[in-house]
Design a protein around this motif. Structure first.
Motif, PDB file in Angstrom:
ATOM      1  N   SER A   1      12.905 -41.595 -24.225  1.00 14.54           N
ATOM      2  CA  SER A   1      12.505 -42.240 -25.484  1.00 14.54           C
ATOM      3  C   SER A   1      11.231 -41.656 -26.064  1.00 14.54           C
ATOM      4  O   SER A   1      10.949 -41.814 -27.250  1.00 14.54           O
ATOM      5  CB  SER A   1      12.304 -43.742 -25.246  1.00 14.54           C
ATOM      6  OG  SER A   1      11.221 -43.963 -24.342  1.00 14.54           O
ATOM      7  N   GLY A   2      10.422 -40.983 -25.229  1.00 13.69           N
ATOM      8  CA  GLY A   2       9.145 -40.445 -25.703  1.00 13.69           C
ATOM      9  C   GLY A   2       8.131 -41.521 -26.036  1.00 13.69           C
ATOM     10  O   GLY A   2       7.139 -41.271 -26.720  1.00 13.69           O
ATOM     11  N   SER A   3       8.354 -42.722 -25.496  1.00 14.73           N
ATOM     12  CA  SER A   3       7.493 -43.861 -25.854  1.00 14.73           C
ATOM     13  C   SER A   3       6.067 -43.736 -25.341  1.00 14.73           C
ATOM     14  O   SER A   3       5.182 -44.468 -25.775  1.00 14.73           O
ATOM     15  CB  SER A   3       8.107 -45.161 -25.325  1.00 14.73           C
ATOM     16  OG  SER A   3       8.385 -45.056 -23.933  1.00 14.73           O
ATOM     17  N   GLY A   4       5.830 -42.795 -24.419  1.00 14.00           N
ATOM     18  CA  GLY A   4       4.479 -42.631 -23.899  1.00 14.00           C
ATOM     19  C   GLY A   4       3.625 -41.657 -24.685  1.00 14.00           C
ATOM     20  O   GLY A   4       2.416 -41.564 -24.466  1.00 14.00           O
ATOM     21  N   ILE A   5       4.242 -40.931 -25.611  1.00 10.80           N
ATOM     22  CA  ILE A   5       3.500 -39.916 -26.358  1.00 10.80           C
ATOM     23  C   ILE A   5       2.674 -40.577 -27.459  1.00 10.80           C
ATOM     24  O   ILE A   5       3.197 -41.324 -28.283  1.00 10.80           O
ATOM     25  CB  ILE A   5       4.446 -38.875 -26.980  1.00 10.80           C
ATOM     26  CG1 ILE A   5       5.277 -38.204 -25.883  1.00 10.80           C
ATOM     27  CG2 ILE A   5       3.666 -37.841 -27.774  1.00 10.80           C
ATOM     28  CD1 ILE A   5       4.455 -37.447 -24.868  1.00 10.80           C
TER      29      ILE A   5
ATOM     30  N   SER B   1       7.907 -41.560 -20.825  1.00 12.98           N
ATOM     31  CA  SER B   1       8.298 -42.897 -21.277  1.00 12.98           C
ATOM     32  C   SER B   1       7.474 -43.963 -20.576  1.00 12.98           C
ATOM     33  O   SER B   1       7.067 -43.796 -19.419  1.00 12.98           O
ATOM     34  CB  SER B   1       9.787 -43.131 -20.986  1.00 12.98           C
ATOM     35  OG  SER B   1      10.127 -44.493 -21.201  1.00 12.98           O
ATOM     36  N   LEU B   2       7.259 -45.070 -21.271  1.00 13.48           N
ATOM     37  CA  LEU B   2       6.574 -46.223 -20.698  1.00 13.48           C
ATOM     38  C   LEU B   2       7.555 -47.245 -20.143  1.00 13.48           C
ATOM     39  O   LEU B   2       7.166 -48.154 -19.428  1.00 13.48           O
ATOM     40  CB  LEU B   2       5.710 -46.902 -21.769  1.00 13.48           C
ATOM     41  CG  LEU B   2       4.627 -46.059 -22.436  1.00 13.48           C
ATOM     42  CD1 LEU B   2       3.960 -46.857 -23.542  1.00 13.48           C
ATOM     43  CD2 LEU B   2       3.600 -45.592 -21.419  1.00 13.48           C
TER      44      LEU B   2
ATOM     45  N   GLY C   1       1.377 -41.329 -22.016  1.00 15.45           N
ATOM     46  CA  GLY C   1       2.064 -42.119 -21.011  1.00 15.45           C
ATOM     47  C   GLY C   1       3.095 -41.270 -20.282  1.00 15.45           C
ATOM     48  O   GLY C   1       3.918 -40.608 -20.920  1.00 15.45           O
ATOM     49  N   PHE C   2       3.053 -41.292 -18.948  1.00 11.28           N
ATOM     50  CA  PHE C   2       3.968 -40.480 -18.147  1.00 11.28           C
ATOM     51  C   PHE C   2       4.350 -41.229 -16.879  1.00 11.28           C
ATOM     52  O   PHE C   2       3.634 -42.141 -16.434  1.00 11.28           O
ATOM     53  CB  PHE C   2       3.309 -39.144 -17.765  1.00 11.28           C
ATOM     54  CG  PHE C   2       4.022 -37.928 -18.295  1.00 11.28           C
ATOM     55  CD1 PHE C   2       3.891 -37.564 -19.617  1.00 11.28           C
ATOM     56  CD2 PHE C   2       4.816 -37.134 -17.466  1.00 11.28           C
ATOM     57  CE1 PHE C   2       4.538 -36.439 -20.119  1.00 11.28           C
ATOM     58  CE2 PHE C   2       5.459 -36.010 -17.945  1.00 11.28           C
ATOM     59  CZ  PHE C   2       5.323 -35.653 -19.277  1.00 11.28           C
ATOM     60  N   PHE C   3       5.476 -40.816 -16.308  1.00 17.07           N
ATOM     61  CA  PHE C   3       5.939 -41.369 -15.032  1.00 17.07           C
ATOM     62  C   PHE C   3       6.386 -40.198 -14.171  1.00 17.07           C
ATOM     63  O   PHE C   3       7.029 -39.269 -14.658  1.00 17.07           O
ATOM     64  CB  PHE C   3       7.116 -42.318 -15.261  1.00 17.07           C
ATOM     65  CG  PHE C   3       7.771 -42.805 -13.990  1.00 17.07           C
ATOM     66  CD1 PHE C   3       7.283 -43.931 -13.335  1.00 17.07           C
ATOM     67  CD2 PHE C   3       8.867 -42.145 -13.456  1.00 17.07           C
ATOM     68  CE1 PHE C   3       7.886 -44.378 -12.159  1.00 17.07           C
ATOM     69  CE2 PHE C   3       9.476 -42.589 -12.284  1.00 17.07           C
ATOM     70  CZ  PHE C   3       8.987 -43.716 -11.639  1.00 17.07           C
ATOM     71  N   VAL C   4       6.024 -40.235 -12.884  1.00 20.09           N
ATOM     72  CA  VAL C   4       6.405 -39.164 -11.961  1.00 20.09           C
ATOM     73  C   VAL C   4       6.833 -39.766 -10.624  1.00 20.09           C
ATOM     74  O   VAL C   4       6.158 -40.657 -10.088  1.00 20.09           O
ATOM     75  CB  VAL C   4       5.243 -38.175 -11.718  1.00 20.09           C
ATOM     76  CG1 VAL C   4       5.674 -37.074 -10.736  1.00 20.09           C
ATOM     77  CG2 VAL C   4       4.766 -37.559 -13.024  1.00 20.09           C
ATOM     78  N   ALA C   5       7.946 -39.279 -10.092  1.00 15.28           N
ATOM     79  CA  ALA C   5       8.395 -39.639  -8.745  1.00 15.28           C
ATOM     80  C   ALA C   5       8.774 -38.363  -8.010  1.00 15.28           C
ATOM     81  O   ALA C   5       9.341 -37.443  -8.615  1.00 15.28           O
ATOM     82  CB  ALA C   5       9.583 -40.591  -8.806  1.00 15.28           C
ATOM     83  N   VAL C   6       8.462 -38.295  -6.718  1.00  9.69           N
ATOM     84  CA  VAL C   6       8.710 -37.094  -5.925  1.00  9.69           C
ATOM     85  C   VAL C   6       9.684 -37.403  -4.794  1.00  9.69           C
ATOM     86  O   VAL C   6       9.413 -38.266  -3.953  1.00  9.69           O
ATOM     87  CB  VAL C   6       7.401 -36.521  -5.339  1.00  9.69           C
ATOM     88  CG1 VAL C   6       7.686 -35.216  -4.598  1.00  9.69           C
ATOM     89  CG2 VAL C   6       6.365 -36.311  -6.432  1.00  9.69           C
ATOM     90  N   PHE C   7      10.814 -36.696  -4.785  1.00  8.20           N
ATOM     91  CA  PHE C   7      11.802 -36.801  -3.719  1.00  8.20           C
ATOM     92  C   PHE C   7      11.610 -35.653  -2.733  1.00  8.20           C
ATOM     93  O   PHE C   7      11.451 -34.509  -3.147  1.00  8.20           O
ATOM     94  CB  PHE C   7      13.226 -36.719  -4.284  1.00  8.20           C
ATOM     95  CG  PHE C   7      13.656 -37.913  -5.089  1.00  8.20           C
ATOM     96  CD1 PHE C   7      14.455 -38.903  -4.525  1.00  8.20           C
ATOM     97  CD2 PHE C   7      13.271 -38.053  -6.423  1.00  8.20           C
ATOM     98  CE1 PHE C   7      14.870 -39.994  -5.265  1.00  8.20           C
ATOM     99  CE2 PHE C   7      13.679 -39.138  -7.172  1.00  8.20           C
ATOM    100  CZ  PHE C   7      14.478 -40.116  -6.589  1.00  8.20           C
ATOM    101  N   GLN C   8      11.632 -35.976  -1.448  1.00  7.31           N
ATOM    102  CA  GLN C   8      11.512 -34.940  -0.414  1.00  7.31           C
ATOM    103  C   GLN C   8      12.685 -35.092   0.553  1.00  7.31           C
ATOM    104  O   GLN C   8      13.043 -36.198   0.964  1.00  7.31           O
ATOM    105  CB  GLN C   8      10.192 -35.085   0.351  1.00  7.31           C
ATOM    106  CG  GLN C   8       9.952 -34.024   1.412  1.00  7.31           C
ATOM    107  CD  GLN C   8       9.195 -32.840   0.877  1.00  7.31           C
ATOM    108  OE1 GLN C   8       8.979 -32.724  -0.317  1.00  7.31           O
ATOM    109  NE2 GLN C   8       8.796 -31.944   1.764  1.00  7.31           N
ATOM    110  N   ARG C   9      13.284 -33.949   0.946  1.00  2.00           N
ATOM    111  CA  ARG C   9      14.382 -34.003   1.921  1.00  2.00           C
ATOM    112  C   ARG C   9      13.843 -34.491   3.266  1.00  2.00           C
ATOM    113  O   ARG C   9      12.787 -34.042   3.735  1.00  2.00           O
ATOM    114  CB  ARG C   9      15.028 -32.628   2.078  1.00  2.00           C
ATOM    115  CG  ARG C   9      16.274 -32.646   2.953  1.00  2.00           C
ATOM    116  CD  ARG C   9      16.945 -31.296   2.993  1.00  2.00           C
ATOM    117  NE  ARG C   9      17.573 -30.935   1.745  1.00  2.00           N
ATOM    118  CZ  ARG C   9      18.817 -31.321   1.373  1.00  2.00           C
ATOM    119  NH1 ARG C   9      19.532 -32.091   2.199  1.00  2.00           N
ATOM    120  NH2 ARG C   9      19.320 -30.933   0.224  1.00  2.00           N
TER     121      ARG C   9
END
Length: 413
Positions: free
Chosen positions: A289-293, A340-341, A397-405
């Motif tokens: 949505s780009g709601s954080g920009i 996005s927020l 506004g940003f969101f980050v999640a990190v997946f690790q094997r």
């Protein structure tokens, strides 16, 4: 019509016109002025009418336009001035320069040093030669509130090195760097701090292969290439041809030599293709949505909030793209990010994917552990996720999640 060779001048005119929009709309409430819209020269185009009226009444050089537009305005000149005087008398006149300049500017200007072409010390020396004063915060362990205080105290002659993102420079909000030769030649890349978080969290090793999904316009690809030291391979895909063309230009200007750019639908991409067999890292920054920009003109445009139907559609698409990326056969680490927020595009997507077969061999690790602003409460994995916001972090506004094997974690990676 108007003939503008100077795009920056055109942008300034559009912004100045929008800042006066309430006054210009009030001018057109007068029937004799509104008649301008019915003239063939304007042809019902209200945005064109705003620009014409702005230039006629407030422009520093007066109205410069075609003979047809000049004639249309001239015929209604008396009515325009009469309505202008009436509005000024009633307190609805044009806003002054101080008011017009008070566009929200809650975040500073960020610029990433492009280490593919230069280095931090060289850029800082050049900035010092150009009259900037370096604000040294290296000896301080700053709290977030102290950081906001220091950044808020920067003026147009100050620059500081960010404490979270290597090679990121912080300037006062509104600092004009677009005309700098360092920007033109790709030594400095104008990139918000939040946009630098995904590649920083992915932290690919030089020599490795990376898949950058939905990569255009290429800022994150260029950042990944810098972290890889132009050693390895980046597969950069985007669905929109125009954006892919833009990305190619940006990467060439930035000195990126290891990116293979192609236009296509990632969901239709065969991730088991032999050419992707060495991909160990992936960055997924899907359409959102780009709601954080922070858009500097939000308060004077009619942009409506994102509706629930569109959010659900985006969330479904984001989850599908993320699940597909997690199936890359030799993937070890993946970063999912949005600007996005909305919870629906962030934690809710992660929650869905974690419960799917696609994430069977992965788990979340803490994104940038030193970062204080975490995910939304109510999700068991919230502390693993990272959020940024203008109010708390002075970023978009940003969101980050990190997946690790899991196997990689077991091996101590």
């Amino acid at each position: 019509m108007f003939a503008f060779q100077n795009k920056k001048k055109l942008l300034r005119l559009c912004c100045a016109t929008l800042k006066q929009r309430p006054f210009l709309e009030a001018l057109l409430e007068e029937p004799d002025v509104a008649d301008l819209l019915r003239d063939d020269a304007i042809n019902g185009n209200s945005e064109l009418a705003w620009i014409v009226l702005y230039e006629f009444l407030l422009g520093s050089e007066g109205l410069k336009a075609s003979k047809r537009i000049l004639s249309a305005v001239g015929q209604r000149s008396s009515a325009i001035h009469r309505q202008r005087d009436a509005l000024v008398s009633s307190g609805r006149g044009p806003v002054g320069e101080d008011e017009a300049a008070s566009v929200p500017a809650t975040i500073p200007r960020y610029a990433r040093v492009n280490t593919l072409k230069t280095d931090l010390s060289t850029v800082l020396k050049q900035l010092t030669d150009d009259g900037y004063e370096i604000v040294d915060c290296s000896s301080k362990r700053m709290t977030r509130s102290k950081y906001r205080e220091v950044v808020g105290g920067l003026d147009e002659h100050h620059v500081m090195v960010d404490g979270d993102i290597p090679d990121l420079l912080v300037f006062a909000a509104g600092t004009q760097l677009h005309t700098s030769w360092m920007v033109d030649e790709g030594h400095l890349i104008l990139q918000d701090k939040a946009s630098c978080l995904p590649a920083t969290c992915l932290q690919p090793e030089p020599g490795s292969h990376v898949f950058d999904v939905c990569a255009a316009p290429g800022m994150k690809t260029s950042h990944l290439a810098a972290l890889l030291q132009n050693n390895g391979k980046i597969w950069s895909i985007d669905k929109t041809k125009d954006r892919v063309d833009t990305m190619k230009g940006l990467l060439e200007r930035s000195g990126v030599a290891i990116s293979s750019v192609f236009c296509g639908d990632f969901l239709r991409t065969d991730i088991y293709d032999k050419k992707f067999s060495k991909v160990r890292y992936a960055l997924v920054d899907p359409p959102c949505s780009g709601s954080g920009i922070i858009k500097r003109m939000d308060h004077i445009t009619d942009e409506a909030p994102t509706d629930s139907y569109r959010l659900n559609s985006l969330g479904n698409l984001q989850a599908m793209i993320l699940k597909h990326a997690l199936k890359l056969p030799n993937l070890e680490r993946l970063v999912y990010s949005t600007c996005s927020l909305y919870e629906r595009e962030n934690e809710a997507v992660i929650d869905e994917v974690l419960q799917s077969e696609a994430a069977e061999h992965f788990e979340l690790i803490k994104a940038l552990p030193a970062w204080k602003h975490r995910g939304r409460k109510g999700f068991p994995f919230a502390r693993m996720c990272l959020r940024s916001s203008p109010a708390k972090d002075l970023t978009n506004g940003f969101f980050v999640a990190v997946f690790q094997r899991k196997s990689a974690l077991a091996n101590g990676e």
